[in-house]
Design an enzyme around this catalytic site. Structure first.
Site, mmCIF file in Angstrom:
data_model
loop_
_atom_site.group_PDB
_atom_site.id
_atom_site.type_symbol
_atom_site.label_atom_id
_atom_site.label_comp_id
_atom_site.label_asym_id
_atom_site.label_seq_id
_atom_site.Cartn_x
_atom_site.Cartn_y
_atom_site.Cartn_z
ATOM 1 N N LEU A 276 0.842 -1.196 0.000
ATOM 2 C CA LEU A 276 0.000 0.000 0.000
ATOM 3 C C LEU A 276 0.887 1.259 0.000
ATOM 4 N N THR A 277 1.829 1.309 0.932
ATOM 5 C CA THR A 277 2.660 2.511 1.103
ATOM 6 C C THR A 277 3.586 2.730 -0.100
ATOM 7 N N GLU A 278 3.804 3.993 -0.410
ATOM 8 C CA GLU A 278 4.724 4.366 -1.499
ATOM 9 C C GLU A 278 5.721 5.405 -0.981
ATOM 10 N N THR B 101 6.822 -5.286 4.155
ATOM 11 C CA THR B 101 7.227 -6.451 4.950
ATOM 12 C C THR B 101 7.090 -7.722 4.112
ATOM 13 N N CYS C 241 -8.450 -4.370 5.395
ATOM 14 C CA CYS C 241 -7.386 -5.328 5.775
ATOM 15 C C CYS C 241 -6.619 -4.785 6.980
ATOM 16 N N GLU D 142 1.074 0.557 10.163
ATOM 17 C CA GLU D 142 -0.356 0.253 10.376
ATOM 18 C C GLU D 142 -1.102 1.465 10.925
ATOM 19 N N HIS E 158 0.924 6.654 15.281
ATOM 20 C CA HIS E 158 0.242 7.058 16.524
ATOM 21 C C HIS E 158 -0.631 8.291 16.274
ATOM 22 N N PHE F 62 -7.498 15.777 9.763
ATOM 23 C CA PHE F 62 -6.364 15.297 8.964
ATOM 24 C C PHE F 62 -5.838 16.412 8.077
HETATM 25 P P1 TGC Z 1 -11.645 8.020 4.578
HETATM 26 O O1 TGC Z 1 -12.456 8.906 3.691
HETATM 27 O O2 TGC Z 1 -11.711 8.207 6.059
HETATM 28 O O3 TGC Z 1 -12.037 6.483 4.285
HETATM 29 C C1 TGC Z 1 -12.073 5.978 2.967
HETATM 30 C C2 TGC Z 1 -12.976 4.759 2.972
HETATM 31 O O4 TGC Z 1 -12.398 3.742 3.817
HETATM 32 C C3 TGC Z 1 -13.283 3.422 4.899
HETATM 33 N N1 TGC Z 1 -12.434 3.236 6.078
HETATM 34 C C4 TGC Z 1 -12.200 2.042 6.630
HETATM 35 N N2 TGC Z 1 -12.655 0.820 6.337
HETATM 36 C C5 TGC Z 1 -12.241 -0.208 7.095
HETATM 37 N N3 TGC Z 1 -11.365 -0.058 8.102
HETATM 38 C C6 TGC Z 1 -10.849 1.155 8.411
HETATM 39 N N4 TGC Z 1 -9.954 1.280 9.399
HETATM 40 C C7 TGC Z 1 -11.277 2.277 7.669
HETATM 41 N N5 TGC Z 1 -10.989 3.605 7.706
HETATM 42 C C8 TGC Z 1 -11.704 4.169 6.731
HETATM 43 C C9 TGC Z 1 -14.188 4.625 5.028
HETATM 44 O O5 TGC Z 1 -15.412 4.267 5.610
HETATM 45 C C10 TGC Z 1 -14.338 5.025 3.570
HETATM 46 O O6 TGC Z 1 -15.240 4.124 2.959
HETATM 47 P P2 TGC Z 1 -16.247 4.628 1.810
HETATM 48 O O7 TGC Z 1 -17.021 3.404 1.461
HETATM 49 O O8 TGC Z 1 -17.066 5.712 2.447
HETATM 50 O O9 TGC Z 1 -15.370 5.131 0.704
HETATM 51 O O10 TGC Z 1 -10.153 8.025 4.066
HETATM 52 P P3 TGC Z 1 -9.020 9.142 4.164
HETATM 53 O O11 TGC Z 1 -8.354 9.240 2.838
HETATM 54 O O12 TGC Z 1 -9.564 10.411 4.778
HETATM 55 O O13 TGC Z 1 -7.946 8.468 5.165
HETATM 56 C C11 TGC Z 1 -8.237 8.123 6.453
HETATM 57 C C12 TGC Z 1 -6.959 7.633 7.155
HETATM 58 C C13 TGC Z 1 -5.932 8.720 7.253
HETATM 59 C C14 TGC Z 1 -7.366 7.214 8.571
HETATM 60 C C15 TGC Z 1 -6.380 6.425 6.420
HETATM 61 O O14 TGC Z 1 -5.961 6.770 5.175
HETATM 62 C C16 TGC Z 1 -5.291 5.723 7.184
HETATM 63 O O15 TGC Z 1 -5.577 4.831 7.980
HETATM 64 N N6 TGC Z 1 -3.976 6.051 6.928
HETATM 65 C C17 TGC Z 1 -2.878 5.275 7.492
HETATM 66 C C18 TGC Z 1 -2.276 4.384 6.431
HETATM 67 C C19 TGC Z 1 -1.782 3.089 6.984
HETATM 68 O O16 TGC Z 1 -2.166 2.634 8.054
HETATM 69 N N7 TGC Z 1 -0.944 2.402 6.245
HETATM 70 C C20 TGC Z 1 -0.488 1.096 6.622
HETATM 71 C C21 TGC Z 1 0.192 0.379 5.497
HETATM 72 S S1 TGC Z 1 0.338 -1.358 5.755
HETATM 73 C C22 TGC Z 1 1.433 -1.541 6.993
HETATM 74 O O17 TGC Z 1 1.886 -0.653 7.627
HETATM 75 C C23 TGC Z 1 1.779 -2.946 7.290
HETATM 76 S S2 TGC Z 1 2.952 -3.164 8.516
HETATM 77 C C24 TGC Z 1 2.654 -4.791 8.792
HETATM 78 C C25 TGC Z 1 3.624 -5.516 9.617
HETATM 79 O O18 TGC Z 1 4.800 -5.646 9.276
HETATM 80 O O19 TGC Z 1 3.155 -6.059 10.655
HETATM 81 P P1 FAD Z 2 4.327 9.951 6.825
HETATM 82 O O1 FAD Z 2 2.938 9.628 6.443
HETATM 83 O O2 FAD Z 2 5.125 10.795 5.913
HETATM 84 O O3 FAD Z 2 4.297 10.633 8.256
HETATM 85 C C1 FAD Z 2 5.427 11.316 8.814
HETATM 86 C C2 FAD Z 2 4.984 11.955 10.140
HETATM 87 O O4 FAD Z 2 3.946 12.904 9.899
HETATM 88 C C3 FAD Z 2 4.410 10.942 11.126
HETATM 89 O O5 FAD Z 2 4.781 11.296 12.449
HETATM 90 C C4 FAD Z 2 2.918 11.098 10.951
HETATM 91 O O6 FAD Z 2 2.166 10.716 12.103
HETATM 92 C C5 FAD Z 2 2.812 12.601 10.695
HETATM 93 N N1 FAD Z 2 1.596 12.960 9.975
HETATM 94 C C6 FAD Z 2 1.202 12.565 8.739
HETATM 95 N N2 FAD Z 2 0.018 13.102 8.430
HETATM 96 C C7 FAD Z 2 -0.368 13.843 9.496
HETATM 97 C C8 FAD Z 2 -1.528 14.632 9.806
HETATM 98 N N3 FAD Z 2 -2.534 14.770 8.957
HETATM 99 N N4 FAD Z 2 -1.575 15.264 11.011
HETATM 100 C C9 FAD Z 2 -0.556 15.114 11.902
HETATM 101 N N5 FAD Z 2 0.545 14.383 11.668
HETATM 102 C C10 FAD Z 2 0.637 13.763 10.491
HETATM 103 N N6 FAD Z 2 3.421 -0.415 4.394
HETATM 104 C C11 FAD Z 2 2.788 -1.296 3.578
HETATM 105 O O7 FAD Z 2 1.995 -0.914 2.726
HETATM 106 N N7 FAD Z 2 3.014 -2.636 3.716
HETATM 107 C C12 FAD Z 2 3.881 -3.143 4.636
HETATM 108 O O8 FAD Z 2 4.039 -4.365 4.727
HETATM 109 C C13 FAD Z 2 4.579 -2.227 5.481
HETATM 110 N N8 FAD Z 2 5.502 -2.695 6.366
HETATM 111 C C14 FAD Z 2 6.277 -1.782 7.053
HETATM 112 C C15 FAD Z 2 7.351 -2.253 7.818
HETATM 113 C C16 FAD Z 2 8.164 -1.329 8.487
HETATM 114 C C17 FAD Z 2 9.345 -1.832 9.270
HETATM 115 C C18 FAD Z 2 7.889 0.051 8.429
HETATM 116 C C19 FAD Z 2 8.726 1.050 9.159
HETATM 117 C C20 FAD Z 2 6.819 0.506 7.670
HETATM 118 C C21 FAD Z 2 6.015 -0.395 6.961
HETATM 119 N N9 FAD Z 2 4.987 0.046 6.120
HETATM 120 C C22 FAD Z 2 4.308 -0.840 5.323
HETATM 121 C C23 FAD Z 2 4.783 1.479 5.911
HETATM 122 C C24 FAD Z 2 4.045 2.172 7.055
HETATM 123 O O9 FAD Z 2 2.694 1.819 7.055
HETATM 124 C C25 FAD Z 2 4.240 3.676 6.877
HETATM 125 O O10 FAD Z 2 5.583 3.958 7.261
HETATM 126 C C26 FAD Z 2 3.265 4.482 7.723
HETATM 127 O O11 FAD Z 2 1.953 4.356 7.247
HETATM 128 C C27 FAD Z 2 3.636 5.984 7.779
HETATM 129 O O12 FAD Z 2 3.906 6.488 6.508
HETATM 130 P P2 FAD Z 2 5.258 7.319 6.233
HETATM 131 O O13 FAD Z 2 6.390 6.515 6.752
HETATM 132 O O14 FAD Z 2 5.259 7.699 4.807
HETATM 133 O O15 FAD Z 2 5.140 8.600 7.149
#
Ligand code: TGC
Ligand code: FAD
Length: 401
Positions: free
Chosen positions: A145-147, A178, A256, A381, A384, A401
């Protein structure tokens, strides 16, 4: 002249488990699952944990045993998966992260992200083809997902999927993925055609497809035992039958993430418990000023605070786990749990690091390793801050946001 302080143990110390008495609220089947994973982690992983961290290696030789224990896609029903409850799943992840966050990450990504995406949004053919192979670890998955320029705001992703006959052509780069360096399949989220948020779709990209590369990211000082890489997509032709048909929009990947974040909320407590136990043992044996440092009120106050936070985090996870099993929890409840439990775990790890003094920076103790690992868990994920804003939006109705 220094005066020797008085130190008289007056009773047998209680463990954290005895103090929380949470075991009494677990069912027999839940304790059994937990105990079998606990044995595996403590016998097979913990003795190697420091070396794996130091040498940046994920122990791929343990993958068959992890699959044998039914830990891959554990909460998916059917398709060769164990069909465990949410609480059983949470307990598993807690035991895995007691060993190391890298071990837990491997299982989280395979099950809650890659397999869940197929189970929740895939066609019947896709489920039949991929899930049994992934449950048995013949295929390892990752989740892209992340870029580089799109982290907390995944709606801004640049990866595209252009329709070309009965194929889609995928272009873009995913970052921080990951398991990607050794994954056989990648769930890749991309924007189709019009580029709007509604057009985000999931694709199953298979290793061997032309233009698919997964270079490893080296030099991480956190989760070193987890293999992290990029996914580079250079005009990769993916059959249209590999698109996940049953979900469009950002709700796909975020759905997911809700599964994985729930597991992480449990996992982080495992890391905190490992730090706590090692540090308590150290403090009762480390003599300074003629007595164990554990006899000092400043040290005891830290243990009292840490035990309270760990037990509260456990109770929170169990509460939401029961709710998930009884009908479901909302994303903002998952945010609350992930945010709190990872935060307290990181604070516990930092306190423990301090109590260990100079020894706290050695890999000989698990503390610095967990502390560094939790820095990633705090960020991935949903950072914070992202979860803070999810809760802020829930409570006020205002999107900050
Ligand atoms: P927003 O308009 O709020 O939502 C868009 C659509 O998504 C729905 N939705 C959810 N659905 C299920 N679960 C959730 N937690 C959901 N949050 C939102 C929402 O209802 C909406 O649906 P629809 O049908 O109305 O379109 O979206 P936004 O663009 O304003 O963003 C909200 C925000 C910032 C919370 C979201 O983008 C976000 O969670 N950002 C964080 C990104 C993130 O967590 N990335 C993780 C990448 S994967 C990873 O890190 C794996 S590490 C794994 C490991 O090694 O263990
Ligand atoms: P940014 O989004 O650039 O954020 C930088 C800082 O700004 C953070 O402190 C953040 O909280 C803050 N910030 C951002 N927006 C706001 C706002 N609106 N208001 C206030 N503060 C804000 N991703 C995948 O897709 N798949 C994976 O398997 C996966 N595995 C990972 C494994 C590791 C070890 C790590 C480190 C990351 C992994 N990720 C994965 C990516 C991870 O989900 C992202 O690093 C994370 O979502 C944050 O994105 P970023 O690093 O680009 O930080």
């Amino acid at each position: 002249m220094r005066v020797a302080a008085c130190y008289t143990p007056i009773m047998t110390a209680q463990s954290l488990d005895a103090l929380s008495a949470l075991d009494a609220h677990l069912r027999e089947d839940e304790r059994m699952v937990r105990d079998s994973v606990r044995r595996f982690v403590r016998e097979r992983y913990v003795p190697r944990a420091a070396e794996l961290f130091e040498t940046e290696q994920f122990p791929q030789d343990l993958i068959p045993e992890i699959a044998e224990l039914g830990l891959l896609g554990a909460s998916i029903k059917g398709y060769g998966c164990a069909g465990m409850s949410a609480v059983q799943y949470g307990l598993i992840l807690q035991e895995l992260e007691y060993g190391d966050g890298g071990l837990r990450s491997f299982v989280s990504v395979q099950g809650s992200l890659a397999m869940y995406a197929i189970a929740a949004y895939g066609s019947e053919e896709q489920k039949q083809k991929f899930l049994p192979e992934m449950a048995s670890a013949k295929l390892i998955g990752c989740f892209g997902l992340t870029e580089p320029d799109s982290g907390s705001d995944p709606a801004s992703m640049k990866t595209t999927a252009r329709k070309d006959g009965d194929h889609y052509v995928l272009s873009g780069t995913k970052m921080w993925i990951t398991n990607s360096p050794f994954a056989h399949v990648a769930i890749v989220w991309a924007k189709v055609d019009d580029g709007g948020a509604e057009s985000i779709r999931g694709f199953i990209v298979e290793r061997g497809m032309n233009g698919f590369e997964t270079p490893r990211i080296h030099g991480k000082m956190s989760l070193r035992a987890s293999e992290t890489g990029e996914i580079v997509l250079d005009e990769v032709r993916v059959p249209a039958t590999n698109m996940l048909p049953n979900k469009r929009g950002l709700g796909g990947p975020l759905g997911c993430l809700s599964q994985a974040r729930f597991g992480i909320a449990w996992g982080a407590v495992g890391a905190a418990k490992s730090c706590f136990e090692a540090t308590l043992d150290y403090a009762v044996n480390r003599i300074q000023f003629g007595v164990p440092i554990a006899s000092k009120q400043l040290i005891q106050a830290q243990f009292a605070d840490m035990a309270t936070e760990i037990i509260k985090a456990d109770i929170l996870a169990l509460h939401y786990g029961r709710m998930k099993d009884d009908g479901g929890i909302r994303p903002e409840q998952v945010s609350l749990c992930k945010r709190n439990n990872v935060d307290i775990a990181l604070q516990v790890a930092r306190k423990c690091r301090g109590i260990l003094g100079g020894n706290g920076i050695l890999l000989e103790y698990p503390v610095i390793r967990h502390m560094l690992n939790l820095e990633s868990v705090y960020t991935y994920e949903g950072t914070h801050e992202v979860h803070t804003l999810v809760l802020g939006k829930t409570l006020t109705g205002i999107n900050a946001f």
